[in-house]
Design an enzyme around this catalytic site. Structure first.
Site, PDB file in Angstrom:
ATOM      1  N   CYS A  85       0.835  -1.200   0.000  1.00 48.02           N
ATOM      2  CA  CYS A  85       0.000   0.000   0.000  1.00 48.02           C
ATOM      3  C   CYS A  85       0.876   1.259   0.000  1.00 48.02           C
ATOM      4  CB  CYS A  85      -0.968  -0.033   1.183  1.00 48.02           C
ATOM      5  SG  CYS A  85      -2.305   1.179   1.075  1.00 48.02           S
ATOM      6  N   HIS A 194      -3.308  -5.705   1.313  1.00 50.28           N
ATOM      7  CA  HIS A 194      -2.547  -5.889   2.550  1.00 50.28           C
ATOM      8  C   HIS A 194      -2.442  -7.359   2.962  1.00 50.28           C
ATOM      9  CE1 HIS A 194      -2.216  -1.656   4.066  1.00 50.28           C
ATOM     10  NE2 HIS A 194      -3.162  -1.486   3.152  1.00 50.28           N
ATOM     11  N   GLU A 196      -0.502  -8.659   5.120  1.00 51.18           N
ATOM     12  CA  GLU A 196      -0.255  -8.792   6.558  1.00 51.18           C
ATOM     13  C   GLU A 196      -1.548  -8.844   7.366  1.00 51.18           C
ATOM     14  OE1 GLU A 196      -0.644  -4.326   6.111  1.00 51.18           O
ATOM     15  OE2 GLU A 196      -0.147  -6.077   4.887  1.00 51.18           O
TER      16      GLU A 196
END
EC number: 6.3.5.3
Length: 232
Positions: A85, A194, A196
């Site tokens: 991002c 994302h 994560e």
């Protein structure tokens, strides 16, 4: 294996990235944007957020942070680098990956589970996937529309530098539905979604009927661990 996560003023997802690295079996190392020391890490993550309040352009000021000179040097030597991002925006500003990111075509901030197609499974960050595999990763941004010149876009498509593509409805107007790209060497990858945030089961829609957003992101981090250990 040690993977560094660089925190910038305004980073939001650095702790999530550190946790994802730990879950992948590697040692997470917190790094600070103002330092000139990568502390001997084997790979790097530039996390999401709103570095420097997104002033000037998203990622523009962060790309000039002191530690970025070390990031550029390490990437040039082949170290795996992942920009997520805002981190992707930094990589683009530092010209470590091709293209750029601008305001979403609809002008709104978006936050949802995003369907993706894996276009390149031959980078250190995507070796755990198969080309053409369908995955779901959370997406949240206001300036995630990928742009490139016609010539650059042709090169990206022709040389396999598109790593991820949005599946279904294009969420932000990105050219050719591009969600993530790599550099020529393949060790640097940037994407807007994302990973994560998708490393543990039970988070996000996870029924057979809904889009799955549970652990698809973990493969990014386990992939780079395996890749680095194999090369060692």
């Amino acid at each position: 294996m040690r993977i560094g996560v660089i925190t910038f003023p305004g980073s939001l997802d650095d702790r999530d990235a550190l946790r994802a690295i730990r879950l992948a079996g590697a040692e997470p190392v917190a790094l600070w944007h103002g330092d000139h020391d990568l502390q001997g890490v084997d790979a790097l993550v530039l996390p999401g957020g709103f570095s420097y309040g997104d002033y000037l352009r998203c990622g523009a000021i962060a790309s000039l942070s002191p530690i970025m000179s070390e990031v550029v040097e390490a990437a040039g030597k082949g170290m795996p680098v992942l920009g997520i991002c805002n981190g992707f925006q930094m990589l683009a500003e530092a010209i470590l990956v091709p293209g750029g990111l601008i305001r979403n075509d609809h002008g709104n901030f978006i936050c949802h589970a995003q369907r993706l197609t894996v276009e390149n499974a031959e980078t250190p960050w995507t070796g755990g996937f198969e080309r053409g595999q369908k995955i779901v990763i959370p997406l949240k941004n206001g300036e995630g529309s990928f742009i490139a010149s016609a010539e650059e876009l042709k090169r990206l498509e022709g040389e396999g530098m598109v790593v991820f593509r949005y599946r279904g409805v294009n969420p932000n107007g990105s050219l050719n539905d591009i969600a993530g790209v790599r550099n020529e060497r393949g060790n640097v990858v940037g994407l807007m979604p994302h990973p994560e945030h998708a490393v543990e089961p039970g988070f996000g829609p996870d029924t057979d009927q809904a889009m799955r957003s549970g652990t698809d992101g973990l493969a990014f981090f386990t992939s780079v661990v395996r890749s680095t250990l194999v090369e060692a």
